[in-house]
Design an enzyme around this catalytic site. Structure first.
Site, PDB file in Angstrom:
ATOM      1  N   ASP A  29       0.825  -1.202   0.000  1.00 47.16           N
ATOM      2  CA  ASP A  29       0.000   0.000   0.000  1.00 47.16           C
ATOM      3  C   ASP A  29       0.861   1.255   0.000  1.00 47.16           C
ATOM      4  OD1 ASP A  29      -2.301   1.516   0.083  1.00 47.16           O
ATOM      5  OD2 ASP A  29      -2.581   1.322   2.243  1.00 47.16           O
ATOM      6  N   GLY A  30       0.400   2.282  -0.708  1.00 43.72           N
ATOM      7  CA  GLY A  30       1.028   3.588  -0.608  1.00 43.72           C
ATOM      8  C   GLY A  30       1.805   4.049  -1.819  1.00 43.72           C
ATOM      9  N   GLY A  32       0.705   5.470  -4.612  1.00 36.20           N
ATOM     10  CA  GLY A  32       0.225   6.786  -5.042  1.00 36.20           C
ATOM     11  C   GLY A  32       0.637   7.889  -4.090  1.00 36.20           C
ATOM     12  N   ARG A  42       1.287   9.333 -10.374  1.00 34.80           N
ATOM     13  CA  ARG A  42       1.016   8.092  -9.657  1.00 34.80           C
ATOM     14  C   ARG A  42       1.695   6.895 -10.311  1.00 34.80           C
ATOM     15  NH1 ARG A  42      -2.992   7.883  -5.876  1.00 34.80           N
ATOM     16  NH2 ARG A  42      -3.495   5.733  -6.411  1.00 34.80           N
ATOM     17  N   HIS A  46       3.840   3.527  -8.847  1.00 33.35           N
ATOM     18  CA  HIS A  46       3.612   2.115  -9.153  1.00 33.35           C
ATOM     19  C   HIS A  46       4.877   1.473  -9.721  1.00 33.35           C
ATOM     20  CE1 HIS A  46      -0.537   2.408  -8.081  1.00 33.35           C
ATOM     21  NE2 HIS A  46      -0.854   3.230  -9.077  1.00 33.35           N
ATOM     22  N   MET A  75     -10.234  -6.480  -6.355  1.00 29.63           N
ATOM     23  CA  MET A  75     -11.413  -6.302  -7.199  1.00 29.63           C
ATOM     24  C   MET A  75     -11.932  -4.871  -7.111  1.00 29.63           C
ATOM     25  SD  MET A  75     -13.389  -9.953  -6.652  1.00 29.63           S
ATOM     26  CE  MET A  75     -14.470  -9.688  -8.055  1.00 29.63           C
ATOM     27  N   TRP A  78     -10.626  -1.748  -9.612  1.00 23.66           N
ATOM     28  CA  TRP A  78     -11.176  -1.401 -10.921  1.00 23.66           C
ATOM     29  C   TRP A  78     -11.881  -0.041 -10.898  1.00 23.66           C
ATOM     30  CZ3 TRP A  78      -9.334  -4.016 -14.782  1.00 23.66           C
ATOM     31  CH2 TRP A  78      -8.998  -5.371 -14.634  1.00 23.66           C
ATOM     32  N   LEU A 140      10.648 -20.887  -3.315  1.00 19.77           N
ATOM     33  CA  LEU A 140       9.608 -19.983  -2.837  1.00 19.77           C
ATOM     34  C   LEU A 140       8.333 -20.134  -3.653  1.00 19.77           C
ATOM     35  CD1 LEU A 140       8.717 -17.477  -1.094  1.00 19.77           C
ATOM     36  CD2 LEU A 140       9.550 -16.076  -3.005  1.00 19.77           C
ATOM     37  N   ARG A 197       1.541  -4.820   6.292  1.00 16.29           N
ATOM     38  CA  ARG A 197       0.920  -3.778   5.487  1.00 16.29           C
ATOM     39  C   ARG A 197       1.722  -2.504   5.627  1.00 16.29           C
ATOM     40  NH1 ARG A 197      -5.274  -2.241   4.150  1.00 16.29           N
ATOM     41  NH2 ARG A 197      -4.802  -0.382   2.920  1.00 16.29           N
ATOM     42  N   ARG A 203      -5.690  -2.180   8.424  1.00 19.09           N
ATOM     43  CA  ARG A 203      -6.876  -2.957   8.073  1.00 19.09           C
ATOM     44  C   ARG A 203      -6.501  -3.977   6.996  1.00 19.09           C
ATOM     45  NH1 ARG A 203      -7.670   2.269   6.185  1.00 19.09           N
ATOM     46  NH2 ARG A 203      -7.563   2.492   3.913  1.00 19.09           N
ATOM     47  N   GLU A 216      -0.311 -13.017  12.581  1.00 16.84           N
ATOM     48  CA  GLU A 216       0.241 -11.857  13.267  1.00 16.84           C
ATOM     49  C   GLU A 216       0.298 -10.712  12.254  1.00 16.84           C
ATOM     50  OE1 GLU A 216       1.105 -11.677  16.501  1.00 16.84           O
ATOM     51  OE2 GLU A 216       0.419 -13.746  16.761  1.00 16.84           O
TER      52      GLU A 216
END
Length: 260
Positions: A29-30, A32, A42, A46, A75, A78, A140, A197, A203, A216
């Site tokens: 996450d993050g 952008g 942006r 990525h 999902m 989009w 892996l 995260r 979340r 964890e």
């Protein structure tokens, strides 16, 4: 993707052996916000996020993890601007075309989870190509959650079981947790021990909701493009210091209770 090494995790300074998780899930996450904080478009966030993913895979191999699951595209993604979605699809194609040979050489096995029936044919073909080309990997297991949503996954599993029960193929009374899990996208894959995260959010965002029941969590304040080996190692170290009870009590607590 640069060549990988066999270094052990360079984390805790004390002499206690490091407890490395078997399966790590990562919510990347993050991208952008990383770009916005630097006055960049942006898509540059990525692109840098893709570099961070390459680094995370190398580190997972070095740490001898068995499974690494990355949340690459939900999902809900989009709903982003059409141009940004197109950029993300372009990066996916570039990653598979440029990195597949190196991943295969590193003995990585790729598995893609998520819905494919509503993807464009060229994207479906690329995902299949990645799985087929690396199916012999014994190192892996890289699980890519693409066009994935945990609620949708659980609902699909429930529908599949309902159809089997209606057809008389199974007895509803036989459906337990293990039976249900066998109909999920991650059937045969151990639940994640650790979920990381980035970006400071705390979340799941519809990621592995069934599988994360006893995971964890480590939430990092950095954005995904800044996630490096040091950050990965720190998260693994924190995991190793935690006491996992799975709803029970520790042996020490049990022994203490027996003495009283």
């Amino acid at each position: 993707m640069r060549s990988v090494t066999s270094n052990k995790p360079d984390v805790a300074a004390d002499p206690r052996p490091l407890r490395v998780p078997v399966h790590v899930g990562v919510i990347m996450d993050g991208n952008g916000r990383w770009a916005a904080s630097r006055g960049l478009p942006r898509i540059e966030g990525h692109r840098r996020g893709l570099e961070a993913l390459r680094g995370a895979v190398r580190t997972a191999i070095d740490f001898k993890l068995d499974y690494l699951t990355v949340y690459s595209f939900s999902m809900e993604n989009w709903s982003r601007p059409v141009t940004e979605v197109a950029d993300l699809m372009g990066l996916l194609k570039r990653f598979i075309r440029n990195d597949l040979a190196d991943l295969k050489k590193a003995n990585v096995k790729i598995k893609v989870i998520g819905r494919r029936d509503d993807l464009k044919p060229d994207i479906r073909a690329l995902l299949q190509e990645a799985e087929t080309a690396t199916c012999g990997g014994t190192g892996l297991n890289l699980i890519v959650a693409f066009n994935y949503g945990a609620r949708q996954e659980i609902a699909a599993a429930a529908r599949a079981l309902a159809e089997e029960a209606r057809s008389g193929l199974i007895d509803p009374a036989d459906i337990d947790e293990a039976f249900f899990a066998s109909r999920l996208d991650t059937a045969g894959v151990p639940d994640p021990d650790l979920i990381i995260r980035t970006s400071g959010e705390q979340r799941l965002s519809n990621f592995l909701m069934w599988q994360a029941a006893y995971s964890e969590f480590v939430f990092l304040p950095i954005h995904w493009p800044d996630f490096d080996r040091k950050a990965f190692a720190a998260a693994v170290e924190e995991f190793g210091a935690r006491e996992r009870r799975f709803g029970g009590v520790t042996p020490a607590a049990t022994a203490s209770a027996a003495r009283t």
